[in-house]
Design a protein around this motif. Structure first.
Motif, PDB file in Angstrom:
ATOM      1  N   GLU A 270       0.842  -1.189   0.000  1.00 56.02           N
ATOM      2  CA  GLU A 270       0.000   0.000   0.000  1.00 56.02           C
ATOM      3  C   GLU A 270       0.880   1.243   0.000  1.00 56.02           C
ATOM      4  O   GLU A 270       1.911   1.283   0.679  1.00 56.02           O
TER       5      GLU A 270
ATOM      6  N   ASP B 165      -0.290   0.742 -10.603  1.00 52.93           N
ATOM      7  CA  ASP B 165       0.322   0.201  -9.395  1.00 52.93           C
ATOM      8  C   ASP B 165       1.782   0.602  -9.240  1.00 52.93           C
ATOM      9  O   ASP B 165       2.330   0.526  -8.138  1.00 52.93           O
TER      10      ASP B 165
ATOM     11  N   LYS C 139      -0.347   2.061  -5.038  1.00 50.93           N
ATOM     12  CA  LYS C 139      -0.782   0.681  -4.834  1.00 50.93           C
ATOM     13  C   LYS C 139      -1.846   0.624  -3.746  1.00 50.93           C
ATOM     14  O   LYS C 139      -1.636   1.097  -2.634  1.00 50.93           O
ATOM     15  N   PHE C 140      -3.020   0.067  -4.098  1.00 51.89           N
ATOM     16  CA  PHE C 140      -4.137  -0.075  -3.169  1.00 51.89           C
ATOM     17  C   PHE C 140      -4.340  -1.547  -2.813  1.00 51.89           C
ATOM     18  O   PHE C 140      -3.976  -2.436  -3.578  1.00 51.89           O
ATOM     19  N   THR C 141      -4.966  -1.800  -1.671  1.00 49.84           N
ATOM     20  CA  THR C 141      -5.475  -3.140  -1.421  1.00 49.84           C
ATOM     21  C   THR C 141      -6.684  -3.375  -2.334  1.00 49.84           C
ATOM     22  O   THR C 141      -7.369  -2.425  -2.726  1.00 49.84           O
TER      23      THR C 141
ATOM     24  N   PHE D 123      -7.422   5.558  -2.465  1.00 51.48           N
ATOM     25  CA  PHE D 123      -6.476   4.861  -1.592  1.00 51.48           C
ATOM     26  C   PHE D 123      -7.069   4.726  -0.192  1.00 51.48           C
ATOM     27  O   PHE D 123      -6.994   3.652   0.426  1.00 51.48           O
TER      28      PHE D 123
ATOM     29  N   SER E  65      -9.951   2.158  -0.192  1.00 49.07           N
ATOM     30  CA  SER E  65      -9.448   0.792  -0.273  1.00 49.07           C
ATOM     31  C   SER E  65      -8.899   0.335   1.069  1.00 49.07           C
ATOM     32  O   SER E  65      -9.175  -0.794   1.522  1.00 49.07           O
ATOM     33  N   ALA E  66      -8.107   1.186   1.708  1.00 47.34           N
ATOM     34  CA  ALA E  66      -7.534   0.835   3.009  1.00 47.34           C
ATOM     35  C   ALA E  66      -8.636   0.617   4.043  1.00 47.34           C
ATOM     36  O   ALA E  66      -8.574  -0.326   4.848  1.00 47.34           O
TER      37      ALA E  66
END
Length: 346
Positions: free
Chosen positions: A192, A208, A212-214, A271, A274-275
């Motif tokens: 992340e 990415d 970068k995201f989960t 972001f 997603s987190a």
């Protein structure tokens, strides 16, 4: 999503890439060089030279690195940033940290298409997604400690991890042990982060490689597409107004800065979404547990979320301004950037 003229559908990403490639004219497809491994990029005031592992070189005016979380382009940028002329664009390498890991597997669809489920637990969660032909299983777990070290999981490690979820329900009728397919499994730590600098000289990153995201919210790949669409529009506009075929170094740097500046807010927002999704599914804190367990499942909450948060942001999705055609995806909410219908040709 029906507000935009279509329903959500799950499909294999490789099928989309294949469709995009096969949809190109034959002359355009000849310009794609698959199976190459980039080992070096030399950048100057006038252009770039890309060297591949087999000794092949390619020259051009810029490099776009859309090569994933372990981006070789980004690593080369880090190496170049040691030079005084690029020191202001230095990012740490590796730049991201992983707090969770994920195992994924797909199987022929064993139940109705279009159905999905989420099973939650303390520091662990499960996602189940069904498409027209196949279904996807994703198993998440919080790592003991955050890490920046890359990790390659063996088949034995993946099978053991799946076995620890064996009795978790996938839906009312199936459990993980009923549908896990080790032959289609993959596993990785979930990096992340968002880079401070997305470009260096004539090199720029997308997707990415720079943010970068989960994957719980499904926003990583879509943001990469939006990166490339905006950057291509900016580059196209610059070439149209340029007196010559090339874009000058200073103008190219300005384009890269405008690209990153325009993408900064939507990237940061997604972001965070997603987190939060990953942590609420895995009950990371009492607040996340309460939201994941009692708030998010409420239909009223999801309706409000879609109407006042998701839909206003989805309508801002960009298209390539210089590609004309029929906009077949239309719904109750109009797109902020519709496909131009002036002509069928470029």
């Amino acid at each position: 999503m029906s507000s935009f003229g279509l329903e959500p559908i799950a499909f294999h990403r490789a099928e989309l890439v294949q469709a995009l490639l096969e949809g190109l004219p034959e002359e355009a497809r000849k310009k794609y060089h698959v199976g190459q491994k980039v080992v070096n990029i030399a950048t100057t005031e006038t252009g770039v030279v890309v060297t591949c592992a087999n000794g092949t070189t390619f020259t051009g005016s810029m490099v776009l690195g859309a090569d994933g979380v372990h981006s070789q382009t980004r690593k080369i940028m880090h190496k170049l940033s040691a030079e005084d002329r690029f020191s202001a664009c230095r990012n740490p390498e590796p730049p991201f940290s992983a707090h969770y890991r994920c195992l994924w597997s797909n199987t022929p669809r064993p139940c109705a298409a279009g159905l999905g489920n989420n099973t939650q637990g303390k520091d662990r969660s499960l996602m189940w997604i069904t498409g027209r032909e196949r279904a996807w299983l994703l198993l998440y777990e919080k790592l003991p400690e955050p890490t920046q070290e890359p990790k390659r999981y063996t088949k034995e490690e993946m099978d053991d991890f799946a076995a620890s979820f064996a009795d978790w329900p996938v839906n009312d009728d199936l459990k993980v042990k009923d549908i896990y397919d080790s032959s289609t499994a993959g596993m990785s730590n979930l990096d992340e982060g968002v880079l401070e600098h997305w470009s260096l000289g004539r090199i720029v990153l997308a997707g990415d490689a720079c943010h970068k995201f989960t994957p719980n919210a499904g926003l990583g790949f879509t943001n990469g597409i939006q990166d490339v669409a905006l950057l291509c529009n900016l580059l196209h506009n610059a070439t149209k107004s340029s007196a010559g075929p090339d874009i000058g170094f200073d103008e190219l740097e300005q384009i890269f800065q405008e690209y990153q500046s325009s993408r900064k807010e939507p990237t940061a927002f997604d972001f965070g979404v997603s987190a939060a999704a990953t942590r609420s599914h895995a009950w990371a804190t009492p607040i996340y547990w309460f939201v994941g367990r009692f708030i998010y499942p409420l239909y009223a909450f999801q309706w409000l979320l879609m109407k006042y948060v998701v839909a206003p942001r989805m309508k801002q999705s960009r298209v390539l301004d210089y590609v004309f055609g029929e906009d077949r995806i239309q719904g109750r909410i109009p797109w902020a950037y519709p496909i131009h219908t002036k002509s069928k040709e470029l």
